[in-house]
Design a protein around this motif. Sequence first.
Motif, PDB file in Angstrom:
ATOM      1  N   ALA A 287       0.824  -1.216   0.000  1.00 13.15           N
ATOM      2  CA  ALA A 287       0.000   0.000   0.000  1.00 13.15           C
ATOM      3  C   ALA A 287       0.855   1.262   0.000  1.00 13.15           C
ATOM      4  CB  ALA A 287      -0.941   0.000   1.200  1.00 13.15           C
ATOM      5  N   ASP A 288       1.981   1.239   0.699  1.00 12.68           N
ATOM      6  CA  ASP A 288       2.855   2.419   0.781  1.00 12.68           C
ATOM      7  C   ASP A 288       3.879   2.365  -0.340  1.00 12.68           C
ATOM      8  OD1 ASP A 288       2.144   4.098   3.134  1.00 12.68           O
ATOM      9  OD2 ASP A 288       2.369   2.189   4.177  1.00 12.68           O
ATOM     10  N   LEU A 289       3.539   2.912  -1.480  1.00 12.76           N
ATOM     11  CA  LEU A 289       4.417   2.906  -2.639  1.00 12.76           C
ATOM     12  C   LEU A 289       4.736   4.329  -3.070  1.00 12.76           C
ATOM     13  CD1 LEU A 289       2.812   0.138  -4.930  1.00 12.76           C
ATOM     14  CD2 LEU A 289       4.786  -0.098  -3.418  1.00 12.76           C
ATOM     15  N   GLU A 290       5.914   4.510  -3.602  1.00 15.60           N
ATOM     16  CA  GLU A 290       6.278   5.788  -4.210  1.00 15.60           C
ATOM     17  C   GLU A 290       7.003   5.524  -5.521  1.00 15.60           C
ATOM     18  OE1 GLU A 290      10.209   7.615  -2.629  1.00 15.60           O
ATOM     19  OE2 GLU A 290       9.147   6.885  -0.838  1.00 15.60           O
ATOM     20  N   LEU A 291       6.796   6.416  -6.483  1.00 14.84           N
ATOM     21  CA  LEU A 291       7.400   6.256  -7.798  1.00 14.84           C
ATOM     22  C   LEU A 291       8.880   6.614  -7.736  1.00 14.84           C
ATOM     23  CD1 LEU A 291       6.895   5.703 -10.840  1.00 14.84           C
ATOM     24  CD2 LEU A 291       6.470   8.156 -11.092  1.00 14.84           C
TER      25      LEU A 291
ATOM     26  N   VAL B  80       9.011   1.239  -8.646  1.00 19.53           N
ATOM     27  CA  VAL B  80       8.432   1.797  -7.429  1.00 19.53           C
ATOM     28  C   VAL B  80       9.172   1.265  -6.199  1.00 19.53           C
ATOM     29  CG1 VAL B  80       6.142   2.140  -8.433  1.00 19.53           C
ATOM     30  CG2 VAL B  80       6.689  -0.027  -7.328  1.00 19.53           C
ATOM     31  N   TYR B  81       9.063   2.044  -5.120  1.00 20.06           N
ATOM     32  CA  TYR B  81       9.672   1.673  -3.838  1.00 20.06           C
ATOM     33  C   TYR B  81       8.564   1.620  -2.797  1.00 20.06           C
ATOM     34  CZ  TYR B  81      12.113   2.401   0.621  1.00 20.06           C
ATOM     35  OH  TYR B  81      12.553   2.302   1.916  1.00 20.06           O
ATOM     36  N   GLY B  82       8.640   0.623  -1.911  1.00 16.87           N
ATOM     37  CA  GLY B  82       7.610   0.489  -0.891  1.00 16.87           C
ATOM     38  C   GLY B  82       8.178   0.080   0.451  1.00 16.87           C
TER      39      GLY B  82
ATOM     40  N   ASP C  74      11.508  -3.057   3.500  1.00 12.25           N
ATOM     41  CA  ASP C  74      11.288  -2.244   2.311  1.00 12.25           C
ATOM     42  C   ASP C  74      11.648  -3.064   1.080  1.00 12.25           C
ATOM     43  OD1 ASP C  74      14.044  -2.240   2.412  1.00 12.25           O
ATOM     44  OD2 ASP C  74      14.274  -0.084   2.116  1.00 12.25           O
ATOM     45  N   PHE C  75      11.211  -2.601  -0.077  1.00 14.32           N
ATOM     46  CA  PHE C  75      11.391  -3.367  -1.302  1.00 14.32           C
ATOM     47  C   PHE C  75      11.317  -2.436  -2.500  1.00 14.32           C
ATOM     48  CE2 PHE C  75       7.184  -3.919   0.618  1.00 14.32           C
ATOM     49  CZ  PHE C  75       6.387  -3.193  -0.266  1.00 14.32           C
ATOM     50  N   VAL C  76      11.912  -2.867  -3.584  1.00 16.77           N
ATOM     51  CA  VAL C  76      11.875  -2.155  -4.860  1.00 16.77           C
ATOM     52  C   VAL C  76      11.455  -3.163  -5.922  1.00 16.77           C
ATOM     53  CG1 VAL C  76      13.170  -0.824  -6.570  1.00 16.77           C
ATOM     54  CG2 VAL C  76      13.748  -0.621  -4.136  1.00 16.77           C
ATOM     55  N   PHE C  77      10.485  -2.794  -6.748  1.00 18.29           N
ATOM     56  CA  PHE C  77      10.124  -3.684  -7.843  1.00 18.29           C
ATOM     57  C   PHE C  77       9.694  -2.881  -9.062  1.00 18.29           C
ATOM     58  CE2 PHE C  77       6.245  -3.385  -5.244  1.00 18.29           C
ATOM     59  CZ  PHE C  77       5.258  -3.112  -6.184  1.00 18.29           C
ATOM     60  N   SER C  78       9.833  -3.504 -10.214  1.00 22.52           N
ATOM     61  CA  SER C  78       9.423  -2.875 -11.471  1.00 22.52           C
ATOM     62  C   SER C  78       8.012  -3.320 -11.832  1.00 22.52           C
ATOM     63  CB  SER C  78      10.387  -3.249 -12.607  1.00 22.52           C
ATOM     64  OG  SER C  78      10.354  -4.641 -12.844  1.00 22.52           O
ATOM     65  N   ARG C  79       7.316  -2.477 -12.588  1.00 23.79           N
ATOM     66  CA  ARG C  79       5.972  -2.789 -13.074  1.00 23.79           C
ATOM     67  C   ARG C  79       5.945  -2.532 -14.578  1.00 23.79           C
ATOM     68  NH1 ARG C  79       1.796   0.611  -9.520  1.00 23.79           N
ATOM     69  NH2 ARG C  79       2.837   2.303 -10.632  1.00 23.79           N
TER      70      ARG C  79
ATOM     71  N   ILE D   1      10.052  -8.896  -3.286  1.00 22.90           N
ATOM     72  CA  ILE D   1       8.679  -9.297  -3.546  1.00 22.90           C
ATOM     73  C   ILE D   1       8.697 -10.365  -4.643  1.00 22.90           C
ATOM     74  CG2 ILE D   1       6.432  -8.529  -4.373  1.00 22.90           C
ATOM     75  CD1 ILE D   1       7.056  -7.448  -1.653  1.00 22.90           C
ATOM     76  N   ASN D   2       7.937 -11.426  -4.470  1.00 14.87           N
ATOM     77  CA  ASN D   2       7.921 -12.512  -5.453  1.00 14.87           C
ATOM     78  C   ASN D   2       7.591 -11.998  -6.850  1.00 14.87           C
ATOM     79  OD1 ASN D   2       7.150 -13.548  -2.710  1.00 14.87           O
ATOM     80  ND2 ASN D   2       7.405 -15.513  -3.749  1.00 14.87           N
ATOM     81  N   PRO D   3       8.273 -12.518  -7.887  1.00 19.17           N
ATOM     82  CA  PRO D   3       7.849 -12.207  -9.260  1.00 19.17           C
ATOM     83  C   PRO D   3       6.372 -12.566  -9.431  1.00 19.17           C
ATOM     84  CG  PRO D   3       9.942 -13.386  -9.267  1.00 19.17           C
ATOM     85  CD  PRO D   3       9.422 -13.437  -7.858  1.00 19.17           C
TER      86      PRO D   3
END
Length: 685
Positions: free
Chosen positions: A213-217, A228-230, A245-250, A283-285
């Motif tokens: 829920a807590d994401l930032e671009l 995004v970073y969360g 915390d985590f970083v993932f691409s969309r 975060i899992n693919p």
Amino acid sequence: MWEFGIITQQEPIRKGAVSHTLMVEELGRRKVNDGDVYVMRLYNRLDQTKKGEIACAAPGDARKWIEAFEQAKQQADYDLMRGVSWNRLQNENEINLDGHRPRVRKYAQGLGKLVRIGKGPEMLLRQSSDLQNHDMVNPNFGGDTGDASEAHEWRYVRTFNGVRIFEDIANSKGGRGILLKSVGVVSANPDTVFEVVLSLDKHKRYEWDMLTADLELVETVDGYYDVVYGTYEPKYLNWWKAKKDFVFSRQWFHGQDGTYTILQSPAGHKEKPPRHGYDRTKINPSAWEIRRLTTSGSSTPKCIVTRMLEISQSFWGRWKRRHSSNFEKSIPFALLNQVAGLREYFAANPALTSDLPSTVVKSKAWDPLIIHSELKDSEPSDEFYDALVRGESFEDEDSDDDEDDDDVTTPKAGKVKLKNVSWAIASLALKPTKALVESSELVTNSARVTIDPSHFHSTLRRAKNENDPNSWSAPGGEKFMIRGKTYLTDYTKVVGGGPLLKLIAVDWFKVNERFDAVALHPKSLVQSEAAKKIPFILVINLQVPAKPNYNLVMYYAAERAVNKDSLLGRFIDGTDAFRDARFKLIPSIVEGYWMVKRAVGTKACLLGKAVTCNYLRQDNFLEIDVDIGSSSVARSIIGLVLGYVTSIVVDLAILIEAKEEKELPEYILGTVRLNRVNSDSAVSI
């Protein structure tokens, strides 16, 4: 000629003619004034100085605009065929979105006030057109056009919070772990669900997303890709003590059938190094698939939302053996439960379920003009895109046994799994035979030319067996679903038969700049003495944007002359607009990483609408140069595919879309299987 106007109640703010040379490209999402819009670029492919942009508040609105432009292009092409001169509308009257626009703040009332094309969008998009094909307009922009089988075999595991959980039990050679998916029905249109899933508004995400829920671009790469970073405080999940915390691409895609696919992968970014007080986790693919659900007798829009993710075999195995409650406190569980969260979120906010998204129209200096779409679906979405699953077999249609494949064959017992028995029976009964197709498309009383594949040499090897890497072969058409004889009345699709044309060679080139007109090159196969004796050759030149650029060139041959009055004959000698509206490709990743499979999909694609296609008709050949780099979406997908190309086995089927009863059933023009192609093996030109 068809006229286009963006108008208010009083006067047009943009007005002009849509010609058959107009091109429309989706550019994806763009941030404007703290909000997201979905942008399209319009340009004349003969004069790209004539260009402009339109932005919409919702992706579905952008798709409707594109469909309207495509229909206008077809009408312009039809006018030219009837002898109406384009010169009667001078070039300066073509639609121009790049110039000055009057300041307009009044609201329009409906899409009919926004777009005026010919007799209006109601006539254009709700009824059969007056074009020569009289086909029913597809609201999903080409969605019900064919399918390929998928290698997944999903088994129901259990239900969490009213959402079904499945495990993929297929022995996938390209997988890295176990695939799980959750599936639920959400009472909202796919456009709205897509926007909610991509939204970074944490106050809205708090209502349905317990993990991300807590994401930032962090970075916007293009209109279809961001990072995004969360952060997450483990108050509700497992035994974590430290903050995470985590970083993932969309990466997201909007298919021609209206389905949204969102791929999420763990990533790193220089602007988000490890943070003090937080444990960096991955975060899992995972992937989202959002597809419209057509239900009779219901006015409430609905869609099927699927959440798919990869999980380690050891973790999943331990949970299945012990049914440990630890899984219900894990990241994979939280991701799978996002479907349940979405379902309840929309149930609690009925205003969001409206099927009438707003549209914003802009030019480079813009004030918003907001309207409401009134378009409605005229054709149900296809529910059989993965209905057929069969065992794999290595087949080479170039063998001398082709002539014996005319009879309809029933798949072996245990090889076929179908969701609908009556549909299955119809599919098998109406399967087009090669003999029937040849009798309508080729001149059967002409002499058959014997094509010896050994006379044609290509830069990519013909496969010796099904495991031969960096090679090609020609599979049969049984994996692909195509329009049946009764498609115009019941949308039934049938199993494809043997290809009409024989694949004789495949070239794999690398070039510094785009390579057009391959067939005219002095060393081209088409220029050989053996090729000049062939009645007809179809050259498909897939231009792959990369560093360097690549060209995948496939050569298909007809053993007899083509019947000029047949669908193939009209396609060969038709206009570019006719070809664009009919040239169709069905992809299927037979083996490969599951995220690549989700990105490529198994739905048929009208290439002339998705990317720029250039046609060269000379002598005994037609060459189609498919510029994959002309589309942001296609560039994004091909970039993902190239990263895994040496581990991918892909099947492609090429066909001409049938839109009239006399053209049905469809048939497969040609196929190719590319087996783990190595980019380093491409030959320089």
